[in-house]
Motif scaffolding. Structure first.
Motif, PDB file in Angstrom:
ATOM      1  N   ARG A   1      -6.569   6.310  10.326  1.00 54.87           N
ATOM      2  CA  ARG A   1      -7.177   5.412   9.333  1.00 54.87           C
ATOM      3  C   ARG A   1      -6.300   5.125   8.124  1.00 54.87           C
ATOM      4  N   LEU A   2      -5.570   6.132   7.645  1.00 54.80           N
ATOM      5  CA  LEU A   2      -4.886   5.992   6.363  1.00 54.80           C
ATOM      6  C   LEU A   2      -3.399   5.726   6.573  1.00 54.80           C
ATOM      7  N   LYS A   3      -3.037   4.469   6.468  1.00 55.17           N
ATOM      8  CA  LYS A   3      -1.658   4.035   6.653  1.00 55.17           C
ATOM      9  C   LYS A   3      -1.179   3.314   5.410  1.00 55.17           C
ATOM     10  N   GLY A   4       0.128   3.350   5.193  1.00 58.39           N
ATOM     11  CA  GLY A   4       0.692   2.651   4.048  1.00 58.39           C
ATOM     12  C   GLY A   4       2.033   2.050   4.368  1.00 58.39           C
ATOM     13  N   ASP A   5       2.581   1.294   3.414  1.00 57.16           N
ATOM     14  CA  ASP A   5       3.947   0.792   3.533  1.00 57.16           C
ATOM     15  C   ASP A   5       4.924   1.821   2.991  1.00 57.16           C
ATOM     16  N   GLY A   6       4.432   2.637   2.048  1.00 56.14           N
ATOM     17  CA  GLY A   6       5.286   3.622   1.412  1.00 56.14           C
ATOM     18  C   GLY A   6       4.496   4.843   1.022  1.00 56.14           C
ATOM     19  N   PHE A   7       5.194   5.842   0.501  1.00 59.58           N
ATOM     20  CA  PHE A   7       4.535   7.086   0.148  1.00 59.58           C
ATOM     21  C   PHE A   7       5.153   7.690  -1.098  1.00 59.58           C
ATOM     22  N   LEU A   8       4.399   8.591  -1.679  1.00 59.60           N
ATOM     23  CA  LEU A   8       4.834   9.375  -2.820  1.00 59.60           C
ATOM     24  C   LEU A   8       4.482  10.823  -2.493  1.00 59.60           C
ATOM     25  N   ALA A   9       5.469  11.717  -2.569  1.00 57.90           N
ATOM     26  CA  ALA A   9       5.219  13.119  -2.236  1.00 57.90           C
ATOM     27  C   ALA A   9       5.904  13.994  -3.275  1.00 57.90           C
ATOM     28  N   LEU A  10       5.247  14.123  -4.406  1.00 62.51           N
ATOM     29  CA  LEU A  10       5.809  14.881  -5.527  1.00 62.51           C
ATOM     30  C   LEU A  10       5.256  16.301  -5.558  1.00 62.51           C
ATOM     31  N   ALA A  11       6.154  17.269  -5.753  1.00 65.07           N
ATOM     32  CA  ALA A  11       5.757  18.684  -5.865  1.00 65.07           C
ATOM     33  C   ALA A  11       4.833  19.099  -4.722  1.00 65.07           C
ATOM     34  N   LEU A  12       5.203  18.705  -3.511  1.00 63.30           N
ATOM     35  CA  LEU A  12       4.364  18.981  -2.344  1.00 63.30           C
ATOM     36  C   LEU A  12       5.054  19.856  -1.312  1.00 63.30           C
ATOM     37  N   VAL A  13       6.356  19.708  -1.171  1.00 62.71           N
ATOM     38  CA  VAL A  13       7.071  20.338  -0.058  1.00 62.71           C
ATOM     39  C   VAL A  13       6.889  21.846  -0.025  1.00 62.71           C
ATOM     40  N   HIS A  14       6.888  22.515  -1.184  1.00 68.15           N
ATOM     41  CA  HIS A  14       6.760  23.983  -1.183  1.00 68.15           C
ATOM     42  C   HIS A  14       5.360  24.432  -0.785  1.00 68.15           C
TER      43      HIS A  14
ATOM     44  N   LYS B   1       7.204  10.310   7.240  1.00 69.37           N
ATOM     45  CA  LYS B   1       7.521   9.086   7.995  1.00 69.37           C
ATOM     46  C   LYS B   1       6.255   8.426   8.556  1.00 69.37           C
ATOM     47  N   SER B   2       5.242   9.250   8.899  1.00 73.46           N
ATOM     48  CA  SER B   2       4.004   8.702   9.469  1.00 73.46           C
ATOM     49  C   SER B   2       3.203   7.905   8.451  1.00 73.46           C
ATOM     50  N   PHE B   3       3.493   8.094   7.144  1.00 73.71           N
ATOM     51  CA  PHE B   3       2.742   7.390   6.106  1.00 73.71           C
ATOM     52  C   PHE B   3       3.484   6.183   5.548  1.00 73.71           C
ATOM     53  N   GLY B   4       4.714   5.947   5.949  1.00 80.19           N
ATOM     54  CA  GLY B   4       5.416   4.773   5.446  1.00 80.19           C
ATOM     55  C   GLY B   4       6.912   4.865   5.662  1.00 80.19           C
ATOM     56  N   ASN B   5       7.577   3.731   5.543  1.00 83.27           N
ATOM     57  CA  ASN B   5       9.020   3.667   5.771  1.00 83.27           C
ATOM     58  C   ASN B   5       9.843   3.758   4.490  1.00 83.27           C
ATOM     59  N   TYR B   6       9.164   3.848   3.355  1.00 87.00           N
ATOM     60  CA  TYR B   6       9.865   3.914   2.072  1.00 87.00           C
ATOM     61  C   TYR B   6       9.078   4.846   1.167  1.00 87.00           C
ATOM     62  N   GLY B   7       9.805   5.635   0.371  1.00 88.30           N
ATOM     63  CA  GLY B   7       9.047   6.497  -0.517  1.00 88.30           C
ATOM     64  C   GLY B   7       9.902   7.353  -1.428  1.00 88.30           C
ATOM     65  N   VAL B   8       9.215   8.112  -2.247  1.00 87.32           N
ATOM     66  CA  VAL B   8       9.845   9.072  -3.151  1.00 87.32           C
ATOM     67  C   VAL B   8       9.308  10.447  -2.804  1.00 87.32           C
ATOM     68  N   VAL B   9      10.226  11.378  -2.570  1.00 85.21           N
ATOM     69  CA  VAL B   9       9.839  12.752  -2.266  1.00 85.21           C
ATOM     70  C   VAL B   9      10.578  13.675  -3.215  1.00 85.21           C
ATOM     71  N   GLU B  10       9.904  14.727  -3.641  1.00 90.41           N
ATOM     72  CA  GLU B  10      10.504  15.677  -4.573  1.00 90.41           C
ATOM     73  C   GLU B  10      10.816  16.995  -3.864  1.00 90.41           C
TER      74      GLU B  10
ATOM     75  N   THR C   1       0.842  -1.201   0.000  1.00 89.07           N
ATOM     76  CA  THR C   1       0.000   0.000   0.000  1.00 89.07           C
ATOM     77  C   THR C   1       0.874   1.245   0.000  1.00 89.07           C
ATOM     78  N   ILE C   2       0.616   2.168  -0.932  1.00 88.72           N
ATOM     79  CA  ILE C   2       1.318   3.446  -0.904  1.00 88.72           C
ATOM     80  C   ILE C   2       0.306   4.583  -0.789  1.00 88.72           C
ATOM     81  N   VAL C   3       0.747   5.639  -0.127  1.00 89.34           N
ATOM     82  CA  VAL C   3      -0.066   6.837   0.038  1.00 89.34           C
ATOM     83  C   VAL C   3       0.525   7.925  -0.848  1.00 89.34           C
ATOM     84  N   ASP C   4      -0.270   8.401  -1.783  1.00 88.01           N
ATOM     85  CA  ASP C   4       0.157   9.440  -2.723  1.00 88.01           C
ATOM     86  C   ASP C   4      -0.292  10.783  -2.164  1.00 88.01           C
ATOM     87  N   LEU C   5       0.647  11.530  -1.588  1.00 81.34           N
ATOM     88  CA  LEU C   5       0.349  12.805  -0.934  1.00 81.34           C
ATOM     89  C   LEU C   5       0.415  13.938  -1.947  1.00 81.34           C
TER      90      LEU C   5
END
Length: 466
Positions: free
Chosen positions: A369-382, A400-409, A295-299
């Motif tokens: 409620r919404l937990k994942g194994d990983g996450f995706l956080a593209l064009a979000l930080v700004h 980190k609260s949404f998963g232990n592995y992911g891609v962040v931009e 399961t991945i969470v796309d933020l």
């Protein structure tokens, strides 16, 4: 041996049966009246017919002993439901998600009436998105139909389905914050004040809004119980079916026309070079290609253009975006797919869904409620750190609260979008630098790979928990 169980805190109001979990399975206790009714409906196959229509969650009766529970604590017979892995609430849905849930409720009610049954209530909390389709989960809401009695769920259906849909379709106001502010839905009297004289010509406004508001005010001035007054009327099954058909006709004609969705427009009119976009897409796909994530969470998912293309081993994608139009678009896309389970969620991460209801436990918060194994956080930080003044370290903790592995931009200050954000405000973000962001990431993750794109103004990072 009694198994470890946990009762769902949102079902305590149901006198006929409480929901509880054990070993990843979903069960429900049954009062004597609920058991008697469910036993009949299961034996004569009426329950199975509703399940086969895919309107009702698959459920069956079983004995407590057979599952391993103490009958003295849970009753001799309990009901088991198919598990829905992700729970989202109506105020986290887009317009067409709520619209589909409303139509499902009406279709199920019509099927019930044809079988001599009725729905006792009509709240969208009885419905969840499951296998990319809305499904009714409150089996005990199905009761025997009594000739001449009105549909007691009508007013609730209007408050929690019809009125929020009217608010968006007729007035261009997104309903999510309104529903989140009042768990029992919109009042007819409040909505009546919002509609102009011209709105009376819109389907359903006069009959279901103004007339209902007038009746509420009329009965409020008299020492008369509304329910008793309606119960004295003789409503035939044909009349109830006509009400169902009228409501369905109104809702089917409603169309979602987002007034201003900059993010759908941004996706279509992306200012960045196509080759850079391709690099980004390939990076994301490769980052998840060999993972064992489920399961991945796309933020900040936008329309899910990146998470939807991750490899087939990822079975569940939770897509979170604050733009209802983006989530509505993504919802229509995910209905066409059957390789993954998609859960589009309308949520602003700067104002996430809190715990609500009785004791702040009846409705769980987003993070519960919404937990994942990983996450995706593209064009979000700004958007979070500059748009919302959130420190970079807090943003990393959120990841980190949404998963232990992911891609962040990473999106630097030299980026076009950030420059646009800072155009009309003071730049107070002296620590908003790649070097500090990198140190924040390395405090909580291992930074395994970095790819520069857009001439270094953006960096794609693969991170894994230490």
């Amino acid at each position: 041996m009694d198994l470890q169980t946990s009762f769902d805190k949102g079902s305590f109001k149901d006198r006929e049966g409480r929901v509880f979990t054990s070993g990843g399975r979903i069960f429900r206790t049954l009062s004597q009246s609920a058991f008697d009714r469910m036993e009949v409906l299961e034996k004569d196959s009426r329950l199975q017919r509703l399940i086969d229509s895919r309107a009702l969650i698959p459920s069956h009766l079983t004995t407590a002993k057979e599952v391993g529970f103490d009958p003295k604590l849970y009753g001799e017979v309990i009901m088991e439901h198919e598990k829905v892995p992700v729970v989202t609430y109506p105020y986290e849905w887009s317009f067409d998600m709520l619209r589909d849930a409303a139509l499902l409720t009406l279709n199920l009610l019509e099927s019930c009436l044809e079988m001599g049954l009725i729905l006792k209530d009509a709240t969208p909390f009885n419905i969840l998105l499951h296998k990319n389709k809305m499904v009714f989960i409150d089996t005990l809401s199905i009761d025997y139909y009594t000739e001449g009695r009105p549909w007691e769920g009508y007013s609730q259906f209007c408050r929690e389905f019809l009125f929020p849909l009217m608010l968006t379709a007729y007035k261009g106001v997104e309903f999510q914050s309104w529903l989140r502010g009042e768990l029992k839905g919109l009042k007819a009297s409040d909505l009546s004040h919002l509609f102009s004289w011209f709105d009376n010509f819109r389907k359903g406004v006069f009959t279901h809004v103004h007339l209902q508001a007038w009746l509420e005010r009329s009965f409020a001035r008299k020492d008369v119980a509304i329910r008793n007054s309606f119960n004295q009327q003789n409503y035939s099954k044909g009349q109830l079916l006509r009400i169902v058909k009228n409501l369905r006709r109104i809702i089917k004609t409603m169309r979602y026309k987002p007034s201003n969705s900059e993010w759908i427009r941004y996706d279509r009119e992306n200012p960045y070079d196509a080759s850079e976009e391709e690099k980004k897409r390939n990076f994301v796909q490769k980052a998840f290609a060999e993972s064992t994530l489920h399961t991945i969470v796309d933020l900040g998912s936008n329309i899910g253009q990146y998470s939807a293309e991750t490899n087939s081993s990822i079975k569940t994608i939770i897509a979170i975006d604050k733009d209802p139009a983006c989530i509505n678009h993504f919802y229509h896309r995910c209905k066409e797919w059957n390789t993954k389970a998609f859960y589009p969620v309308v949520v602003d991460l700067l104002s996430p869904t809190p715990a609500m209801g009785w004791g702040l436990q009846e409705r769980q918060s987003l993070f519960e409620r919404l937990k994942g194994d990983g996450f995706l956080a593209l064009a979000l930080v700004h958007h979070i750190c500059i748009g919302g003044n959130v420190p970079l370290l807090e943003f990393v903790k959120l990841l980190k609260s949404f998963g232990n592995y992911g891609v962040v931009e990473w999106v630097g200050k030299e980026d076009k979008m950030v420059q646009r954000m800072l155009r009309n405000r003071s730049d107070i973000f002296q620590d908003y630098t790649w070097e500090y962001f990198q140190s924040c990431l390395e405090e909580h993750f291992q930074l395994s790979k970095v790819l520069e794109i857009e001439k270094g103004s953006r960096r794609l990072c693969i991170v894994q928990a230490k």
